[in-house]
Design an enzyme around this catalytic site. Structure first.
Site, PDB file in Angstrom:
ATOM      1  N   ASP A   1      19.873 -39.448 -12.523  1.00 38.05           N
ATOM      2  CA  ASP A   1      18.994 -38.386 -12.060  1.00 38.05           C
ATOM      3  C   ASP A   1      17.795 -38.255 -12.995  1.00 38.05           C
ATOM      4  O   ASP A   1      16.692 -38.701 -12.699  1.00 38.05           O
ATOM      5  CB  ASP A   1      19.786 -37.079 -11.978  1.00 38.05           C
ATOM      6  CG  ASP A   1      19.013 -35.960 -11.307  1.00 38.05           C
ATOM      7  OD1 ASP A   1      17.822 -36.135 -11.021  1.00 38.05           O
ATOM      8  OD2 ASP A   1      19.601 -34.896 -11.068  1.00 38.05           O
TER       9      ASP A   1
ATOM     10  N   ASP B   1      27.975 -33.487 -12.405  1.00 43.91           N
ATOM     11  CA  ASP B   1      26.618 -33.674 -12.943  1.00 43.91           C
ATOM     12  C   ASP B   1      26.580 -33.208 -14.390  1.00 43.91           C
ATOM     13  O   ASP B   1      26.699 -32.016 -14.675  1.00 43.91           O
ATOM     14  CB  ASP B   1      25.616 -32.880 -12.109  1.00 43.91           C
ATOM     15  CG  ASP B   1      24.173 -33.122 -12.548  1.00 43.91           C
ATOM     16  OD1 ASP B   1      23.952 -33.975 -13.430  1.00 43.91           O
ATOM     17  OD2 ASP B   1      23.273 -32.456 -12.006  1.00 43.91           O
TER      18      ASP B   1
ATOM     19  N   LYS C   1      28.474 -28.772 -12.294  1.00 42.82           N
ATOM     20  CA  LYS C   1      27.814 -29.096 -13.551  1.00 42.82           C
ATOM     21  C   LYS C   1      28.836 -29.140 -14.682  1.00 42.82           C
ATOM     22  O   LYS C   1      29.630 -28.210 -14.851  1.00 42.82           O
ATOM     23  CB  LYS C   1      26.749 -28.049 -13.878  1.00 42.82           C
ATOM     24  CG  LYS C   1      25.640 -27.925 -12.847  1.00 42.82           C
ATOM     25  CD  LYS C   1      24.605 -29.011 -12.992  1.00 42.82           C
ATOM     26  CE  LYS C   1      23.416 -28.739 -12.097  1.00 42.82           C
ATOM     27  NZ  LYS C   1      22.344 -29.748 -12.247  1.00 42.82           N
TER      28      LYS C   1
ATOM     29  N   LYS D   1      14.624 -36.392  -6.712  1.00 47.40           N
ATOM     30  CA  LYS D   1      14.069 -35.088  -6.359  1.00 47.40           C
ATOM     31  C   LYS D   1      12.604 -35.284  -5.979  1.00 47.40           C
ATOM     32  O   LYS D   1      11.740 -35.415  -6.845  1.00 47.40           O
ATOM     33  CB  LYS D   1      14.189 -34.131  -7.553  1.00 47.40           C
ATOM     34  CG  LYS D   1      15.616 -33.786  -7.944  1.00 47.40           C
ATOM     35  CD  LYS D   1      15.632 -32.928  -9.204  1.00 47.40           C
ATOM     36  CE  LYS D   1      17.002 -32.328  -9.461  1.00 47.40           C
ATOM     37  NZ  LYS D   1      18.048 -33.341  -9.616  1.00 47.40           N
TER      38      LYS D   1
ATOM     39  N   GLU E   1      27.274 -38.069 -12.380  1.00 49.77           N
ATOM     40  CA  GLU E   1      25.815 -38.095 -12.400  1.00 49.77           C
ATOM     41  C   GLU E   1      25.258 -37.894 -13.812  1.00 49.77           C
ATOM     42  O   GLU E   1      25.643 -36.954 -14.499  1.00 49.77           O
ATOM     43  CB  GLU E   1      25.289 -37.002 -11.472  1.00 49.77           C
ATOM     44  CG  GLU E   1      23.792 -36.954 -11.318  1.00 49.77           C
ATOM     45  CD  GLU E   1      23.369 -35.917 -10.286  1.00 49.77           C
ATOM     46  OE1 GLU E   1      22.249 -35.400 -10.397  1.00 49.77           O
ATOM     47  OE2 GLU E   1      24.171 -35.626  -9.365  1.00 49.77           O
TER      48      GLU E   1
END
Length: 336
Positions: free
Chosen positions: A234, A180, A151, A259, A208
């Site tokens: 995402d 991400d 992250k 997801k 991402e």
């Protein structure tokens, strides 16, 4: 006819998960238990992520409280599109209502059983943010993971870029790193990251969600073509409806991180992915094993249909303090 019962859960993280959305101390959601007229039960999970645009947990709980005490399975198809986590929880939970009951302690419940077996190389491991990633990767590597997610967008860009150079230098071959940002970068910062990624060709699988969803599509069409590093979306494609809209505009110019637990009806997601040549990564919403098994089942269906086999974003079990990953859904329900 079916009956619904539900119980809330809270899964504390070993340490708060730090993302561009802020600090996240624990995962919360609802476990659903459906019972048919013969007394057989199946389970589902509602695991909202409001920061991704889903309903809130309070809204999901209110929806379940207002749901009819007795209902037909087909009634779930009327669940509103504004409740994608509820759509998933009800649809996935009712997947096996017509199957014969498996043997269990009570003789009347239908557990999933063990989670689908996956080799670590098929799963992306989640690293801690900041400097802790420089040592955390080795434990995941020893377990067999070869793809890692880190992250970014949680500290000053200069600090994170310096740590990034140290991290990619430390990672052995063959390793793929996913960065991400959770929409936490500015356009200028995104360019800095893409430049850094291009400089270590082969190390970064994709960057991402660099920008927030409302700024991503226009930026992608202007800045992203100047770089070789792949871009993934995402938050921009959190639900099937959003995925359909973005795909109409971008096609396969990006990687889609999906997801299932927050995407909506699983059958609709599966149908769309099978009808279009998506480059997709199926990822966890940090749900419990109940939702995780349903999401992994969908991922395996997509792989069987020929969708590119990128590492699944489910290497998150080490982030929780509980032992729920060792439980079947009946035992988990009983523990709540």
């Amino acid at each position: 006819m079916m009956q619904l019962a539900f119980r809330p859960y809270g899964r504390p993280f070993r340490q708060p998960l730090h993302t561009a959305h802020g600090l996240w101390p624990q995962r919360e959601g609802l476990i659903l238990r459906f019972v048919d007229e013969s007394g057989q039960a199946s389970f589902g999970e509602i695991a909202p992520l409001p920061q991704f645009g889903t309903e809130t947990l309070a809204q999901a709980r209110a929806f379940c409280q207002q749901w009819p005490k007795r209902f037909l399975a087909k009634q779930i198809l009327a669940i509103a599109e504004t409740l994608p986590a509820c759509q998933f929880g009800f649809a996935a939970g009712l997947r096996g209502v017509s199957h014969e009951s498996a043997n269990s302690a009570s003789g009347s419940e239908r557990p999933y059983g063990r989670l689908a077996a996956l080799a670590p190389i098929d799963v992306c491991g989640l690293l801690p943010t900041g400097q802790a990633a420089l040592t955390a990767w080795s434990m995941l590597w020893e377990r067999g993971h070869r793809t890692f997610k880190w992250k970014i967008g949680v500290a000053a860009v200069e600090t994170e870029l310096a740590l990034f150079q140290r991290l990619v230098t430390a990672l052995p071959e063959p390793t793929q790193l996913r960065l991400d940002a959770n929409g936490g970068l500015t356009p200028a910062e995104a360019v800095l990251w893409l430049t850094a990624c291009d400089s270590v060709a082969g190390k970064v699988e994709f960057l991402e969600q660099p920008l927030p969803p409302d700024r991503s599509l226009d930026w992608l069409s202007t800045a992203a073509p100047d770089f070789t590093t792949a871009i993934a979306l995402d938050e921009s494609v959190a639900t099937v409806h959003q995925l359909e809209q973005v795909y109409q505009r971008l096609g396969n110019a990006v990687v889609y991180v999906v997801k299932p637990a927050i995407a909506g009806f699983p059958h609709r997601l599966l149908d769309f992915c099978q009808r279009h040549p998506l480059d997709v990564v199926i990822s966890s919403a940090l749900e419990t094993p109940v939702g995780r098994h349903a999401a992994l089942h969908l991922a395996q269906q997509l792989w069987a249909a020929g969708i590119p086999k990128r590492a699944l974003g489910f290497g998150v079990g080490q982030w929780f303090v509980d032992d729920w990953d060792t439980l079947d859904e009946v035992a988990l329900w009983q523990n709540l």
